[in-house]
Design an enzyme around this catalytic site. Sequence first.
Site, PDB file in Angstrom:
ATOM      1  N   TYR A  61      22.451  44.264  28.503  1.00  0.00           N
ATOM      2  CA  TYR A  61      22.728  43.262  29.546  1.00  0.00           C
ATOM      3  C   TYR A  61      21.839  42.042  29.377  1.00  0.00           C
ATOM      4  O   TYR A  61      20.606  42.145  29.398  1.00  0.00           O
ATOM      5  CB  TYR A  61      22.569  43.858  30.948  1.00  0.00           C
ATOM      6  CG  TYR A  61      23.686  44.823  31.352  1.00  0.00           C
ATOM      7  CD1 TYR A  61      24.890  44.878  30.646  1.00  0.00           C
ATOM      8  CD2 TYR A  61      23.541  45.682  32.433  1.00  0.00           C
ATOM      9  CE1 TYR A  61      25.906  45.765  31.006  1.00  0.00           C
ATOM     10  CE2 TYR A  61      24.561  46.570  32.802  1.00  0.00           C
ATOM     11  CZ  TYR A  61      25.727  46.606  32.069  1.00  0.00           C
ATOM     12  OH  TYR A  61      26.730  47.481  32.434  1.00  0.00           O
ATOM     13  N   GLY A 235      34.873  39.580  43.693  1.00  0.00           N
ATOM     14  CA  GLY A 235      34.950  38.702  44.861  1.00  0.00           C
ATOM     15  C   GLY A 235      36.361  38.250  45.232  1.00  0.00           C
ATOM     16  O   GLY A 235      36.535  37.492  46.186  1.00  0.00           O
TER      17      GLY A 235
HETATM   18  N1  LIG Z   1      30.169  50.487  32.158  1.00  0.00           N
HETATM   19  C1  LIG Z   1      30.686  49.310  31.862  1.00  0.00           C
HETATM   20  O1  LIG Z   1      31.372  49.126  30.844  1.00  0.00           O
HETATM   21  C2  LIG Z   1      30.433  48.169  32.799  1.00  0.00           C
HETATM   22  C3  LIG Z   1      31.136  46.964  32.641  1.00  0.00           C
HETATM   23  C4  LIG Z   1      30.862  45.924  33.535  1.00  0.00           C
HETATM   24  C5  LIG Z   1      29.918  46.101  34.552  1.00  0.00           C
HETATM   25  N2  LIG Z   1      29.229  47.284  34.659  1.00  0.00           N
HETATM   26  C6  LIG Z   1      28.233  47.518  35.744  1.00  0.00           C
HETATM   27  O2  LIG Z   1      28.873  47.345  36.985  1.00  0.00           O
HETATM   28  C7  LIG Z   1      28.221  46.336  37.758  1.00  0.00           C
HETATM   29  C8  LIG Z   1      29.227  45.598  38.606  1.00  0.00           C
HETATM   30  O3  LIG Z   1      30.260  45.046  37.825  1.00  0.00           O
HETATM   31  P1  LIG Z   1      30.995  43.703  38.255  1.00  0.00           P
HETATM   32  O4  LIG Z   1      30.000  42.604  38.251  1.00  0.00           O
HETATM   33  O5  LIG Z   1      32.198  43.595  37.427  1.00  0.00           O
HETATM   34  O6  LIG Z   1      31.409  44.103  39.757  1.00  0.00           O
HETATM   35  P2  LIG Z   1      31.773  43.430  41.140  1.00  0.00           P
HETATM   36  O7  LIG Z   1      30.795  43.953  42.120  1.00  0.00           O
HETATM   37  O8  LIG Z   1      33.210  43.668  41.376  1.00  0.00           O
HETATM   38  O9  LIG Z   1      31.614  41.856  40.991  1.00  0.00           O
HETATM   39  C9  LIG Z   1      30.376  41.209  41.121  1.00  0.00           C
HETATM   40  C10 LIG Z   1      30.564  39.769  40.691  1.00  0.00           C
HETATM   41  O10 LIG Z   1      31.480  39.159  41.609  1.00  0.00           O
HETATM   42  C11 LIG Z   1      30.854  38.036  42.209  1.00  0.00           C
HETATM   43  N3  LIG Z   1      31.256  37.976  43.611  1.00  0.00           N
HETATM   44  C12 LIG Z   1      31.284  38.997  44.506  1.00  0.00           C
HETATM   45  N4  LIG Z   1      31.726  38.556  45.701  1.00  0.00           N
HETATM   46  C13 LIG Z   1      31.964  37.228  45.565  1.00  0.00           C
HETATM   47  C14 LIG Z   1      32.456  36.230  46.439  1.00  0.00           C
HETATM   48  N5  LIG Z   1      32.760  36.500  47.705  1.00  0.00           N
HETATM   49  N6  LIG Z   1      32.587  34.977  45.958  1.00  0.00           N
HETATM   50  C15 LIG Z   1      32.246  34.699  44.674  1.00  0.00           C
HETATM   51  N7  LIG Z   1      31.779  35.624  43.787  1.00  0.00           N
HETATM   52  C16 LIG Z   1      31.653  36.873  44.227  1.00  0.00           C
HETATM   53  C17 LIG Z   1      29.369  38.260  42.077  1.00  0.00           C
HETATM   54  O11 LIG Z   1      28.678  37.010  42.102  1.00  0.00           O
HETATM   55  P3  LIG Z   1      27.362  36.835  43.041  1.00  0.00           P
HETATM   56  O12 LIG Z   1      26.244  37.498  42.324  1.00  0.00           O
HETATM   57  O13 LIG Z   1      27.220  35.354  43.116  1.00  0.00           O
HETATM   58  O14 LIG Z   1      27.665  37.464  44.359  1.00  0.00           O
HETATM   59  C18 LIG Z   1      29.282  38.961  40.726  1.00  0.00           C
HETATM   60  O15 LIG Z   1      29.326  38.022  39.675  1.00  0.00           O
HETATM   61  C19 LIG Z   1      27.455  45.495  36.719  1.00  0.00           C
HETATM   62  O16 LIG Z   1      26.339  44.809  37.263  1.00  0.00           O
HETATM   63  C20 LIG Z   1      27.039  46.560  35.737  1.00  0.00           C
HETATM   64  O17 LIG Z   1      25.883  47.224  36.216  1.00  0.00           O
HETATM   65  C21 LIG Z   1      29.498  48.316  33.814  1.00  0.00           C
END
Ligand SMILES: NC(=O)c1ccc[n+]([C@@H]2O[C@H](COP(=O)([O-])OP(=O)(O)OC[C@H]3O[C@@H](n4cnc5c(N)ncnc54)[C@H](OP(=O)(O)O)[C@@H]3O)[C@@H](O)[C@H]2O)c1
Length: 322
Positions: A61, A235
């Site tokens: 990451y 989001g």
């Molecule tokens: N195992 C895998 O292959 C894999 C792949 C991807 C991710 N992951 C893990 O899963 C975690 C979460 O994944 P994800 O980031 O895809 O999940 P998520 O929780 O669905 O999305 C979070 C993202 O959405 C944005 N967001 C949320 N609410 C928002 C809103 N109301 N308006 C604008 N932006 C908003 C956040 O920005 P803000 O920070 O600005 O709120 C952040 O960039 C990662 O951190 C990682 O640890 C694992």
Amino acid sequence: MRQMPLNARGIPASRLVLGCMPFGGEWDRSPLTEERTRQCEAAVEAALEIGINMFDHADIYTWGKSEEAFGRMLKARPQMRDQMILQSKCGIGMADGTLPARFDFSRDHILESVEGSLQRLNTDHLDILLLHRPDPLMEPEEIAEAFGRLKASGKVRYFGVSNMSEAHIRFIESALTDKLIVNQLEMGLGRLDFVEETVRVNQTKGTQVNFSQGLMEFSRSANIQLQAWGPLAQGRFTGKDVSAEPEPVRKTAELVTKMAEERHTTREAIVLGWLMKHPALIQPVIGTMNPERIKACADAQQQADQMSREDWYRLYMTARGD
Ligand SMILES: NC(=O)c1ccc[n+]([C@@H]2O[C@H](COP(=O)([O-])OP(=O)(O)OC[C@H]3O[C@@H](n4cnc5c(N)ncnc54)[C@H](OP(=O)(O)O)[C@@H]3O)[C@@H](O)[C@H]2O)c1
């Protein structure tokens, strides 16, 4: 009810997990800034405030900066470590100009990756290590050797996988002494394949599903803890501008807003509550770094407990475009 993984002090993991992928800022080799470290601290404080004690990392990451940012915080506040469950992942090699993007489950790669994570995170052990994505060149005996050494040295307490099928899990476990305890996959109202896969037998709709057949049912029978990445649909249903998105996304965002207003809760709690009502007892790995958005997730379990079957299906059908 399934027991959540415990940390070394016997403290069980919270149902919600904070995903730390964005902690390092840009995906480049630029140095970590003090401002970013402070933002990470604020995110962790918000998480702890609502009872989140589990944190998800990966060696790759932001090229290691995400673990480094977390590690700086732990160095300044070492007493926090005992209260937490720390999970990281290995097995992906990033393309870097000379080397291609690749997967690597070789013994040496796994061992070196964990050393790097421990150093960056400023800890002497990981509670859980996941293999990030399936490596077609994997040899279960090599994985077993690496896991055996990590367990014997106390550097890793439990092992799991991510983005894997039942066949992958059975294949890897064929050489392991301990069972794999976690599988982390993309699941949520913004990525319905995990539900579509269950309902698609003898149905024409849902044939484009990209989810391993029977995985939900296998995971429940084998007592594997499922974790969902992408649970907030980045989001799309909780406030992000979706005016240019397809109709099901816009309608789902409207429905989530309406339900949140009626129930005097947040949109985040509705979206996560929908996922958590699934009887597989999925752990959402939320990826927001915004302290207010993290706190907006606090009511998710209550919404899951109170959500009727009809409301669950209303959200599912709307997101599905029915
Ligand atoms: N195992 C895998 O292959 C894999 C792949 C991807 C991710 N992951 C893990 O899963 C975690 C979460 O994944 P994800 O980031 O895809 O999940 P998520 O929780 O669905 O999305 C979070 C993202 O959405 C944005 N967001 C949320 N609410 C928002 C809103 N109301 N308006 C604008 N932006 C908003 C956040 O920005 P803000 O920070 O600005 O709120 C952040 O960039 C990662 O951190 C990682 O640890 C694992």
